[in-house]
Design a protein around this motif. Structure first.
Motif, PDB file in Angstrom:
ATOM      1  N   LEU A 182      -4.955  11.280   8.851  1.00  0.00           N
ATOM      2  CA  LEU A 182      -4.151  10.704   7.618  1.00  0.00           C
ATOM      3  C   LEU A 182      -3.492  12.005   7.025  1.00  0.00           C
ATOM      4  CD1 LEU A 182      -3.741   8.473   5.669  1.00  0.00           C
ATOM      5  CD2 LEU A 182      -5.969   9.237   4.682  1.00  0.00           C
ATOM      6  N   MET A 183      -3.756  13.443   6.886  1.00  0.00           N
ATOM      7  CA  MET A 183      -3.258  14.131   6.320  1.00  0.00           C
ATOM      8  C   MET A 183      -1.951  14.348   6.944  1.00  0.00           C
ATOM      9  SD  MET A 183      -4.930  15.139   3.738  1.00  0.00           S
ATOM     10  CE  MET A 183      -4.281  16.935   3.288  1.00  0.00           C
TER      11      MET A 183
ATOM     12  N   ILE B  90       0.925  -1.211  -0.186  1.00  0.00           N
ATOM     13  CA  ILE B  90       0.067   0.127  -0.013  1.00  0.00           C
ATOM     14  C   ILE B  90       0.918   1.156   0.075  1.00  0.00           C
ATOM     15  CG2 ILE B  90      -1.660   1.447   1.371  1.00  0.00           C
ATOM     16  CD1 ILE B  90      -2.727  -1.384   2.288  1.00  0.00           C
ATOM     17  N   VAL B  91       1.989   1.291   0.547  1.00  0.00           N
ATOM     18  CA  VAL B  91       2.733   2.488   0.890  1.00  0.00           C
ATOM     19  C   VAL B  91       3.483   2.728  -0.339  1.00  0.00           C
ATOM     20  CG1 VAL B  91       4.775   3.304   2.074  1.00  0.00           C
ATOM     21  CG2 VAL B  91       3.130   2.034   3.319  1.00  0.00           C
ATOM     22  N   ILE B  92       3.784   1.437  -0.930  1.00  0.00           N
ATOM     23  CA  ILE B  92       4.632   1.608  -2.478  1.00  0.00           C
ATOM     24  C   ILE B  92       3.649   2.177  -3.292  1.00  0.00           C
ATOM     25  CG2 ILE B  92       5.440   0.417  -4.229  1.00  0.00           C
ATOM     26  CD1 ILE B  92       6.763  -1.573  -2.232  1.00  0.00           C
ATOM     27  N   GLY B  93       2.538   1.815  -3.570  1.00  0.00           N
ATOM     28  CA  GLY B  93       1.569   2.189  -4.385  1.00  0.00           C
ATOM     29  C   GLY B  93       0.840   3.456  -4.357  1.00  0.00           C
ATOM     30  N   ALA B  94       0.992   4.268  -2.889  1.00  0.00           N
ATOM     31  CA  ALA B  94       0.642   5.490  -2.661  1.00  0.00           C
ATOM     32  C   ALA B  94       1.787   6.545  -2.531  1.00  0.00           C
ATOM     33  CB  ALA B  94      -0.028   5.393  -1.224  1.00  0.00           C
ATOM     34  N   PHE B  95       3.017   5.864  -2.912  1.00  0.00           N
ATOM     35  CA  PHE B  95       4.245   6.840  -2.703  1.00  0.00           C
ATOM     36  C   PHE B  95       4.187   8.067  -3.857  1.00  0.00           C
ATOM     37  CE2 PHE B  95       8.476   8.025  -3.982  1.00  0.00           C
ATOM     38  CZ  PHE B  95       8.789   8.318  -2.619  1.00  0.00           C
TER      39      PHE B  95
ATOM     40  N   ALA C  37       1.459  10.726  -2.995  1.00  0.00           N
ATOM     41  CA  ALA C  37       2.115  11.391  -1.767  1.00  0.00           C
ATOM     42  C   ALA C  37       3.007  12.379  -2.109  1.00  0.00           C
ATOM     43  CB  ALA C  37       2.318  10.421  -0.548  1.00  0.00           C
ATOM     44  N   THR C  38       4.051  12.153  -3.115  1.00  0.00           N
ATOM     45  CA  THR C  38       4.745  13.078  -3.443  1.00  0.00           C
ATOM     46  C   THR C  38       4.414  14.248  -4.294  1.00  0.00           C
ATOM     47  OG1 THR C  38       6.564  11.171  -3.933  1.00  0.00           O
ATOM     48  CG2 THR C  38       6.924  13.366  -4.955  1.00  0.00           C
TER      49      THR C  38
END
Length: 559
Positions: free
Chosen positions: A410-411, A221-226, A229-230
């Motif tokens: 979350l923000m 999930i973290v990889i997919g959202a990176f 997020a950037t």
């Protein structure tokens, strides 16, 4: 027509046909006795026509070879007399609920089915069994349930035959009922009843989903959202840069104006006071306008980014099922070839070893599952971003405060994690506000955001100095006296009394130039007090941390 008390005379009526409703009363009762290991049965009924029809099922039970030693029928029980009516009997005896409770007295109107089940569940320790679907999900174990949807379809089929011109006398009555065993897992656990005791093909409702199934694949999930997020971080930094420029310009203007006011003589002292009053009001208005414009732009930006992220995420999520199917088909094809040709060419064997075929067959489905979990997490993040921005919910409306607090956290997730100069800031949540609150959701989220950012900054400075190695923020909610109360507390260094009295003043800040505007707490105070008729109080002592307490009425007139 559907009836639950079959009168043989009905078959003699001309032009008569129909679907006869037959509850599996006897089977449900025998199942209840077998599961509980009892030989006596309590039956709750009422004296209505339907209740009298229920007695047919009880009579079938009496004639059954495995009938219980005693069947005790209790009619027309009220909500107030439940305990009195059933207290003479052992709490282990199963209760077969056929009828409904009465209101006020034994001749009063009937209580609806869900409330009947809930009242029995609360006041009695006995296991409750039913033969009707209307009680399910309200505190009963279950039983052999009549399939009402199947009955309705049968009745529609009969009506269509009659409308097509066929005589009702030529259509045979349908007297066999479709039933199915349905049980509530939570109620089975309450009475320590095992799923292995249930009949075959039983349906289970209210099943528990494990925590692991809900949270596996977090790394993907973290990889997919990176990447998303950037982009968000870049845009937020740009907004902060522009805001700092605006604030420096405004501060320069204020300093110049104050210098001019101070040079005025005593002859125009009264004029000076009037100008100061006007200036203060102007500053307040300017502050609110600037912040409103900033949050509006931020909301539009976040909503736009969320939309752009959601589209490809939905595309990926929608195609994963096909990709899984195609991948499995290819794996099956390779396996079939290996079985058909156990001694392939040397070139095939070399390629098989080079690509490590066994590892690919094992790892590829896992990767696809991880991608599925990752896209699902992205969709949850997009949902939280939309909830925080509230771009489509600017009206005064009832909302769940906990949803706004969680979207705000979350923000701020990246700011809470471990930093080079401090450990991770721990968040402790204690939510106890079960009702929705009338408010402006976007503005209230902004107030939560400002208070949490202030706490993060204070804890970061305190941890960087080595005084606080376990920084934490505790968020509590509760509902008292028709008011929602939200507490945001940190374990930082606290605020001295002389500074605490000024923290809600516009432009007051203890941070260095360029690091703070002095508007966050002032705007939060305006949102809570002026816009929502609530209160915002700061409780702090040096060395004991700081707590901000927000109180908002559950419902108030829009101001």
């Amino acid at each position: 027509m559907g009836i639950n008390k079959v009168d043989p005379k009905l078959f003699d009526v001309p032009n008569m046909t129909g679907v006869f409703e037959r509850h599996s009363t006897a089977e449900t009762a025998l199942g209840a006795l077998q599961q509980t290991g009892q030989n006596r049965l309590l039956v709750l009924n009422d004296s209505t026509e339907t209740g009298q029809g229920n007695l047919g099922g009880v009579e079938d039970l009496r004639q059954h070879p495995n009938a219980p030693a005693e069947i005790i029928i209790i009619d027309d029980v009220t909500s107030e007399t439940i305990t009195a009516e059933f207290s003479p009997y052992a709490s282990e005896l199963p209760i077969l609920v056929l009828g409904q409770l009465r209101q006020n007295n034994s001749d009063g109107p009937l209580v609806n089915f869900p409330e009947t089940a809930q009242a029995l569940r609360v006041q009695l320790p006995n296991p409750l069994y039913v033969a009707s679907v209307v009680f399910l999900g309200h505190g009963v174990i279950g039983g052999k349930i009549l399939d009402a949807e199947h009955h309705a379809q049968q009745a529609i089929d009969l009506a269509q035959q009659i409308l097509s011109g066929q005589s009702a006398d030529q259509i045979p009555e349908i007297t066999e009922a479709e039933t199915v065993w349905i049980f509530d897992e939570q109620e089975l656990k309450r009475f320590n009843l095992s799923l292995e005791q249930l009949p075959e093909d039983s349906q289970i409702i209210n099943q528990t989903v494990s925590f692991y199934e809900q949270n596996k694949g977090l790394i993907w999930i973290v990889i997919g959202a990176f990447s998303a997020a950037t982009v968000i971080i870049f845009l937020l930094l740009e907004i902060l840069r522009r805001r700092n420029i605006q604030q420096k310009t405004l501060q320069t203007y204020n300093q110049t104006l104050e210098a001019e006011v101070q040079t005025r003589t005593s002859e125009i002292e009264q004029q000076k006071k009037n100008l100061q009053t006007t200036l203060a009001q102007l500053q307040k208005t300017q502050t609110q306008l600037i912040q409103n414009e900033k949050m509006s732009s931020l909301g539009q930006m976040v909503a736009g980014i969320a939309h752009e992220i959601n589209n490809p995420a939905n595309f990926i999520f929608g195609n994963l099922r096909h990709l899984n199917e195609y991948t499995q088909n290819l794996i099956d094809l390779v396996n079939a070839y290996e079985q058909a040709y156990p001694a392939p060419l040397s070139t095939v064997l070399e390629l098989k070893e080079e690509i490590d075929l066994l590892f690919l067959q094992d790892d590829l489905p896992k990767i696809l599952d991880s991608i599925k979990v990752g896209t699902h997490r992205i969709r949850e993040i997009v949902k939280s971003l939309r909830s925080f921005s509230r771009l489509d919910e600017s009206d005064y409306k009832a909302v769940d405060l906990h949803e706004g607090i969680d979207s705000t956290l979350l923000m701020l997730d990246s700011r809470l994690k471990v930093q080079a100069h401090r450990p991770e800031i721990k968040i402790i949540k204690d939510y106890n506000c079960p009702v929705q609150i009338d408010c402006y959701p976007g503005q209230l989220n902004q107030a939560f955001f400002n208070l949490m950012v202030n706490a993060i900054d204070v804890l970061g400075d305190d941890a960087a100095s080595g005084r606080n190695l376990e920084p934490r923020i505790q968020i509590q909610t509760r509902f008292e006296n028709e008011q929602a109360i939200v507490s945001i507390a940190d374990n930082g260094p606290g605020i001295p009394e002389d500074i605490r009295q000024k923290i809600f003043d516009p432009f007051f800040t203890t941070k260095a130039v360029g690091q703070g505007t002095g508007l966050g707490l002032s705007i939060s105070y305006s949102i809570v007090v002026e816009q929502h008729h609530g209160t915002l109080v700061c409780v702090s002592h040096p060395g004991e941390g700081t707590e901000f307490i927000i109180t908002i009425p559950q419902s108030a007139e829009v101001k």
